[in-house]
Design an enzyme around this catalytic site. Structure first.
Site, PDB file in Angstrom:
ATOM      1  N   ARG A  25      -5.537  18.700  -4.005  1.00 52.15           N
ATOM      2  CA  ARG A  25      -6.787  19.266  -4.499  1.00 52.15           C
ATOM      3  C   ARG A  25      -7.341  18.441  -5.663  1.00 52.15           C
ATOM      4  O   ARG A  25      -8.552  18.194  -5.731  1.00 52.15           O
ATOM      5  CB  ARG A  25      -6.587  20.717  -4.921  1.00 52.15           C
ATOM      6  CG  ARG A  25      -7.906  21.379  -5.326  1.00 52.15           C
ATOM      7  CD  ARG A  25      -7.780  22.859  -5.472  1.00 52.15           C
ATOM      8  NE  ARG A  25      -6.965  23.181  -6.632  1.00 52.15           N
ATOM      9  CZ  ARG A  25      -6.610  24.395  -6.964  1.00 52.15           C
ATOM     10  NH1 ARG A  25      -6.952  25.423  -6.205  1.00 52.15           N
ATOM     11  NH2 ARG A  25      -5.890  24.610  -8.039  1.00 52.15           N
ATOM     12  N   GLU A  31     -11.551  12.307  -7.276  1.00 53.09           N
ATOM     13  CA  GLU A  31     -11.543  10.920  -6.800  1.00 53.09           C
ATOM     14  C   GLU A  31     -12.457  10.741  -5.592  1.00 53.09           C
ATOM     15  O   GLU A  31     -12.132  11.168  -4.487  1.00 53.09           O
ATOM     16  CB  GLU A  31     -10.117  10.486  -6.443  1.00 53.09           C
ATOM     17  CG  GLU A  31      -9.151  10.522  -7.609  1.00 53.09           C
ATOM     18  CD  GLU A  31      -9.541   9.567  -8.730  1.00 53.09           C
ATOM     19  OE1 GLU A  31     -10.140   8.507  -8.453  1.00 53.09           O
ATOM     20  OE2 GLU A  31      -9.228   9.886  -9.893  1.00 53.09           O
ATOM     21  N   PHE A  34     -10.815   8.918  -2.695  1.00 54.09           N
ATOM     22  CA  PHE A  34      -9.936   9.768  -1.893  1.00 54.09           C
ATOM     23  C   PHE A  34     -10.745  10.616  -0.930  1.00 54.09           C
ATOM     24  O   PHE A  34     -10.363  10.770   0.238  1.00 54.09           O
ATOM     25  CB  PHE A  34      -9.064  10.656  -2.792  1.00 54.09           C
ATOM     26  CG  PHE A  34      -8.121  11.526  -2.014  1.00 54.09           C
ATOM     27  CD1 PHE A  34      -6.963  10.999  -1.468  1.00 54.09           C
ATOM     28  CD2 PHE A  34      -8.396  12.862  -1.806  1.00 54.09           C
ATOM     29  CE1 PHE A  34      -6.091  11.789  -0.740  1.00 54.09           C
ATOM     30  CE2 PHE A  34      -7.538  13.672  -1.076  1.00 54.09           C
ATOM     31  CZ  PHE A  34      -6.376  13.125  -0.545  1.00 54.09           C
ATOM     32  N   ARG A  35     -11.860  11.179  -1.394  1.00 54.65           N
ATOM     33  CA  ARG A  35     -12.703  11.994  -0.501  1.00 54.65           C
ATOM     34  C   ARG A  35     -13.213  11.149   0.668  1.00 54.65           C
ATOM     35  O   ARG A  35     -13.188  11.596   1.820  1.00 54.65           O
ATOM     36  CB  ARG A  35     -13.875  12.595  -1.277  1.00 54.65           C
ATOM     37  CG  ARG A  35     -13.476  13.716  -2.192  1.00 54.65           C
ATOM     38  CD  ARG A  35     -14.685  14.452  -2.746  1.00 54.65           C
ATOM     39  NE  ARG A  35     -15.562  13.613  -3.547  1.00 54.65           N
ATOM     40  CZ  ARG A  35     -15.431  13.406  -4.850  1.00 54.65           C
ATOM     41  NH1 ARG A  35     -14.456  13.981  -5.517  1.00 54.65           N
ATOM     42  NH2 ARG A  35     -16.297  12.644  -5.493  1.00 54.65           N
ATOM     43  N   GLU A  72      -3.806   5.936  -2.268  1.00 54.08           N
ATOM     44  CA  GLU A  72      -4.949   6.298  -3.111  1.00 54.08           C
ATOM     45  C   GLU A  72      -4.540   7.343  -4.147  1.00 54.08           C
ATOM     46  O   GLU A  72      -4.953   7.270  -5.307  1.00 54.08           O
ATOM     47  CB  GLU A  72      -6.096   6.826  -2.256  1.00 54.08           C
ATOM     48  CG  GLU A  72      -7.369   7.065  -3.027  1.00 54.08           C
ATOM     49  CD  GLU A  72      -7.945   5.798  -3.632  1.00 54.08           C
ATOM     50  OE1 GLU A  72      -8.166   5.792  -4.876  1.00 54.08           O
ATOM     51  OE2 GLU A  72      -8.172   4.827  -2.905  1.00 54.08           O
ATOM     52  N   GLU A  79      -3.907   5.389 -12.628  1.00 53.64           N
ATOM     53  CA  GLU A  79      -5.105   5.295 -13.463  1.00 53.64           C
ATOM     54  C   GLU A  79      -5.162   6.433 -14.477  1.00 53.64           C
ATOM     55  O   GLU A  79      -5.518   6.213 -15.643  1.00 53.64           O
ATOM     56  CB  GLU A  79      -6.354   5.286 -12.597  1.00 53.64           C
ATOM     57  CG  GLU A  79      -6.523   4.007 -11.810  1.00 53.64           C
ATOM     58  CD  GLU A  79      -7.745   4.004 -10.911  1.00 53.64           C
ATOM     59  OE1 GLU A  79      -8.409   5.058 -10.781  1.00 53.64           O
ATOM     60  OE2 GLU A  79      -8.034   2.946 -10.343  1.00 53.64           O
ATOM     61  N   ASP A  98      -5.667  -2.606 -11.415  1.00 58.83           N
ATOM     62  CA  ASP A  98      -6.045  -3.553 -10.357  1.00 58.83           C
ATOM     63  C   ASP A  98      -4.987  -3.638  -9.267  1.00 58.83           C
ATOM     64  O   ASP A  98      -5.308  -3.729  -8.079  1.00 58.83           O
ATOM     65  CB  ASP A  98      -6.290  -4.944 -10.949  1.00 58.83           C
ATOM     66  CG  ASP A  98      -7.517  -5.016 -11.826  1.00 58.83           C
ATOM     67  OD1 ASP A  98      -8.340  -4.079 -11.780  1.00 58.83           O
ATOM     68  OD2 ASP A  98      -7.661  -6.014 -12.571  1.00 58.83           O
ATOM     69  N   LEU A 119      -6.074  -1.278  20.045  1.00 60.56           N
ATOM     70  CA  LEU A 119      -7.186  -1.062  20.970  1.00 60.56           C
ATOM     71  C   LEU A 119      -7.614  -2.344  21.663  1.00 60.56           C
ATOM     72  O   LEU A 119      -8.014  -2.312  22.823  1.00 60.56           O
ATOM     73  CB  LEU A 119      -8.368  -0.418  20.234  1.00 60.56           C
ATOM     74  CG  LEU A 119      -8.075   0.971  19.666  1.00 60.56           C
ATOM     75  CD1 LEU A 119      -9.304   1.532  19.003  1.00 60.56           C
ATOM     76  CD2 LEU A 119      -7.568   1.912  20.739  1.00 60.56           C
TER      77      LEU A 119
END
Length: 124
Positions: A25, A31, A34-35, A72, A79, A98, A119
């Site tokens: 959550r 972030e 992330f979304r 992520e 961070e 970084d 594929l």
């Protein structure tokens, strides 16, 4: 805190699950990357399960999406800790951020490569 006795009781498992959900959550709320990657995963995971021929191909298409999301979250955690410990710029802090970003990038490259190889082999 060192534990005594059996460490897998239902309450501890439930707490671990709750903390994981709180982490997901927090990643979603705070972030944008992330979304975006989560929305991409929502599309690619079912698509990978549908397009993959056999368990290994399905895994090769789906696993990188989970790895990207995991990296992520770890990058965001790095961070957050760096910003908490040292709000002013420091070369090492910048390097840590970084490198976390680079880890996510490499897994995104892995995801693209997996999709192209799986594929591409099926279509050509």
């Amino acid at each position: 805190m060192p534990g005594h006795g059996f460490r897998g009781n239902p309450r501890q498992l439930w707490n671990a699950f709750r903390w994981s959900m709180l982490g997901l959550r927090a990643g979603w709320r705070h972030e944008a990357s992330f979304r975006l990657e989560a929305m991409l995963a929502v599309v690619l995971i079912p698509l990978g399960l549908w397009l993959g021929q056999g368990a290994l191909e399905k895994l090769a298409l789906v696993a990188p999406a989970f790895l990207v999301l995991s990296a992520e979250l770890l990058n965001s955690a790095i961070e957050a800790v760096v910003d908490k410990v040292s709000p002013e710029f420091h070369e090492l802090a910048g390097r840590a951020k970084d490198m976390g970003s680079a880890a996510v990038f490499l897994l995104l490259v892995l995801m693209v490569l997996s999709w192209v190889l799986v594929l591409g082999a099926n279509w050509f």
